[in-house]
Design an enzyme around this catalytic site. Structure first.
Site, PDB file in Angstrom:
ATOM      1  N   ARG A  34       0.831  -1.217   0.000  1.00 14.23           N
ATOM      2  CA  ARG A  34       0.000   0.000   0.000  1.00 14.23           C
ATOM      3  C   ARG A  34       0.864   1.266   0.000  1.00 14.23           C
ATOM      4  O   ARG A  34       0.540   2.254  -0.662  1.00 14.23           O
ATOM      5  CB  ARG A  34      -0.937  -0.013   1.213  1.00 14.23           C
ATOM      6  CG  ARG A  34      -1.976   1.086   1.131  1.00 14.23           C
ATOM      7  CD  ARG A  34      -3.159   0.860   2.075  1.00 14.23           C
ATOM      8  NE  ARG A  34      -4.268   1.704   1.665  1.00 14.23           N
ATOM      9  CZ  ARG A  34      -4.782   2.683   2.392  1.00 14.23           C
ATOM     10  NH1 ARG A  34      -4.299   2.939   3.590  1.00 14.23           N
ATOM     11  NH2 ARG A  34      -5.771   3.412   1.931  1.00 14.23           N
ATOM     12  N   HIS A  38       0.526   4.075  -2.852  1.00  7.83           N
ATOM     13  CA  HIS A  38       0.155   5.466  -2.544  1.00  7.83           C
ATOM     14  C   HIS A  38       1.273   6.447  -2.871  1.00  7.83           C
ATOM     15  O   HIS A  38       1.007   7.615  -3.142  1.00  7.83           O
ATOM     16  CB  HIS A  38      -0.277   5.601  -1.081  1.00  7.83           C
ATOM     17  CG  HIS A  38      -1.696   5.204  -0.856  1.00  7.83           C
ATOM     18  ND1 HIS A  38      -2.496   5.749   0.126  1.00  7.83           N
ATOM     19  CD2 HIS A  38      -2.474   4.315  -1.518  1.00  7.83           C
ATOM     20  CE1 HIS A  38      -3.699   5.198   0.062  1.00  7.83           C
ATOM     21  NE2 HIS A  38      -3.712   4.316  -0.905  1.00  7.83           N
ATOM     22  N   TRP A 178     -10.042  -8.893   3.087  1.00  9.51           N
ATOM     23  CA  TRP A 178     -10.847  -9.256   1.913  1.00  9.51           C
ATOM     24  C   TRP A 178     -10.926 -10.782   1.758  1.00  9.51           C
ATOM     25  O   TRP A 178     -11.874 -11.288   1.192  1.00  9.51           O
ATOM     26  CB  TRP A 178     -10.217  -8.668   0.649  1.00  9.51           C
ATOM     27  CG  TRP A 178     -10.385  -7.192   0.464  1.00  9.51           C
ATOM     28  CD1 TRP A 178     -11.368  -6.570  -0.262  1.00  9.51           C
ATOM     29  CD2 TRP A 178      -9.544  -6.143   0.965  1.00  9.51           C
ATOM     30  NE1 TRP A 178     -11.181  -5.201  -0.223  1.00  9.51           N
ATOM     31  CE2 TRP A 178     -10.076  -4.914   0.506  1.00  9.51           C
ATOM     32  CE3 TRP A 178      -8.390  -6.115   1.762  1.00  9.51           C
ATOM     33  CZ2 TRP A 178      -9.503  -3.676   0.821  1.00  9.51           C
ATOM     34  CZ3 TRP A 178      -7.822  -4.877   2.071  1.00  9.51           C
ATOM     35  CH2 TRP A 178      -8.371  -3.684   1.606  1.00  9.51           C
TER      36      TRP A 178
END
Ligand code: CCH
Length: 291
Positions: A34, A38, A178
Site C-alpha cells: 500500500r 500510494h 478481503w
C-alpha cells in the site's frame, strides 16, 4: 552498510523486515504494498505532477493526507533498512519494498528499476484528493485511474492487490480482510468477489462496507467477517470491469502476469528514463539535488 547500488542487499533487508508476529496478520507485506502504491498513485499524466519521485509522504502535505493514514507504520518499518543502506532514496526504497513484499507473499516478479530521486520539486507536488475514495463507484475509479493513464483492464488488475491486508478502523474506517489468508498473494479476491453473497453493512463508526460471514461456521468458531469496499463491489456492477474480474477469477496465471505488468507501470509513473533504463535527471536543471 552496503555498497552504493547493491539493491540485492536492500532486498534482503526488506525481506527481513516482513515478518512481524505482533502486527496485523503477522506480516508488514500488505502495508508495504500500500505504501508503494500510494507513493506512486498521485500521478497525473496531463500535468506530469505527483508520482513516487520526491517521496512526498515524508512531509505533512502528503503524509498527513487522510488517504495515507497508517502508512507511517510502513515507513517506520523500513527505517532500519534506510539506516543500513543510506545511499538508497526513500522513493526507491518504498517502491522496492512493495515489489519485494508481493514476491515474498507468493506473487509474481515485478520489474523494478532504481533511480527515483528524493529531491522535492515544488512544481510537481500533488494536491490532496488524488487517491481513490473507497466509498464511491466505477465512475470515480475511472476518473482516478484514467488520470494516471490506466485502462479498465489495468484498473481491475491493480484492484487484485486487495488479496492482501485489511481495512483498519483507526486508519480508513473500514474493517477486516478481503480474503481468509491476507498475507498470501493469489486471485482469491476475484473469486470471492464473484461467488460470495456480500451483505451491505454499516459499521459502528457509520462506515458502509460489504461483509460476508460463513453461515455454516459453528457459533464458537465464528471467524472475523470478510469485507469488500464499495469500490470493490463496483467492479461487479460495471460490465467492462466485470469481464476482467471473471477472467482473473478463472485464470490465476493471467492475473499474475497482468498484475506484474501494471504494478511495475504504476511504480514508474513520472520517472523519465533513457532507452538503457537510466533515469534522465532533470533536477540539476533547477539547481536542486543531483544524485
Ligand atoms: Fe487499496 N485500500 N484501494 N489498493 N490497499 C486499502 C488497503 C489496501 C482502495 C482503498 C483501500 C489499491 C486500490 C484501492 C492495498 C493495495 C492497493 C484500504 C484500507 C482502503 C480503504 C486501509 C486501512 O484501513 O488500512 C481504493 C478505493 C482503491 C481503488 O482502486 C491498489 C491499486 C493497490 C495496490 C496495487 C493494500 C495492499 C491494502 C492493505 C493494507 C494493509 O495495511 O493491510
Amino acid at each position: 552498510m552496503s555498497q552504493s547500488g547493491d539493491y540485492d542487499a536492500v532486498r534482503k533487508d526488506i525481506v527481513a523486515q516482513l515478518k512481524k508476529p505482533d502486527y496485523d496478520d503477522g506480516s508488514a507485506g500488505p502495508v508495504f504494498v500500500r505504501l508503494a502504491w500510494h507513493s506512486a498513485g498521485t500521478y497525473d499524466v496531463a500535468s506530469d505532477t505527483g508520482g513516487s519521485n520526491g517521496a512526498g509522504m515524508r512531509y505533512e502535505a502528503e503524509g498527513g493526507d487522510p488517504a495515507n493514514a497508517g502508512l507511517q507504520v510502513a515507513r517506520a518499518f523500513l527505517e532500519p533498512v534506510k539506516e543500513r543502506h543510506p545511499w538508497i532514496t526513500y522513493s526507491d526504497l518504498w517502491t522496492l519494498a512493495g515489489v519485494v513484499a508481493v514476491k515474498e507473499m507468493g506473487g509474481p516478479d515485478v520489474k523494478w528499476l532504481p533511480g527515483r530521486t528524493d529531491f522535492v520539486d515544488d512544481s510537481k507536488l500533488p494536491p490532496r484528493g488524488r487517491l481513490p475514495d473507497a466509498a464511491q463507484g466505477a465512475d470515480h475509479l475511472r476518473h482516478i485511474f484514467y488520470r494516471m493513464g490506466f485502462n479498465d483492464q489495468e484498473i481491475v488488475a491493480l484492484s487484485g492487490a486487495h488479496n492482501l491486508g485489511r481495512g483498519h478502523k483507526d486508519r480508513s474506517g473500514f474493517d477486516g480482510p478481503w480474503v481468509n489468508n491476507p498475507t498470501r498473494f493469489s486471485n482469491q479476491y476475484f473469486r470471492l468477489l464473484l461467488n460470495l453473497e456480500w451483505k451491505p453493512t454499516t459499521l459502528s463508526n457509520g462506515v458502509k462496507q460489504f461483509n460476508y460471514s460463513d453461515p455454516d461456521a459453528p457459533a464458537d468458531e465464528k471467524e472475523e467477517p470478510l469485507m469488500m469496499l464499495p469500490t470493490d463491489m463496483s467492479l461487479l456492477s460495471d460490465s467492462s470491469f466485470l469481464l476482467w474480474v471473471k477472467k482473473y477469477a478463472d485464470d490465476k496465471d493471467l492475473f499474475f502476469q497482468h498484475f506484474a505488468d501494471v504494478f511495475g507501470k504504476l511504480l514508474e509513473l513520472g520517472i523519465k528514463r533513457d532507452d538503457k533504463g537510466s533515469v534522465i535527471n532533470t533536477d540539476n536543471v533547477r539547481g536542486g539535488y543531483v544524485s
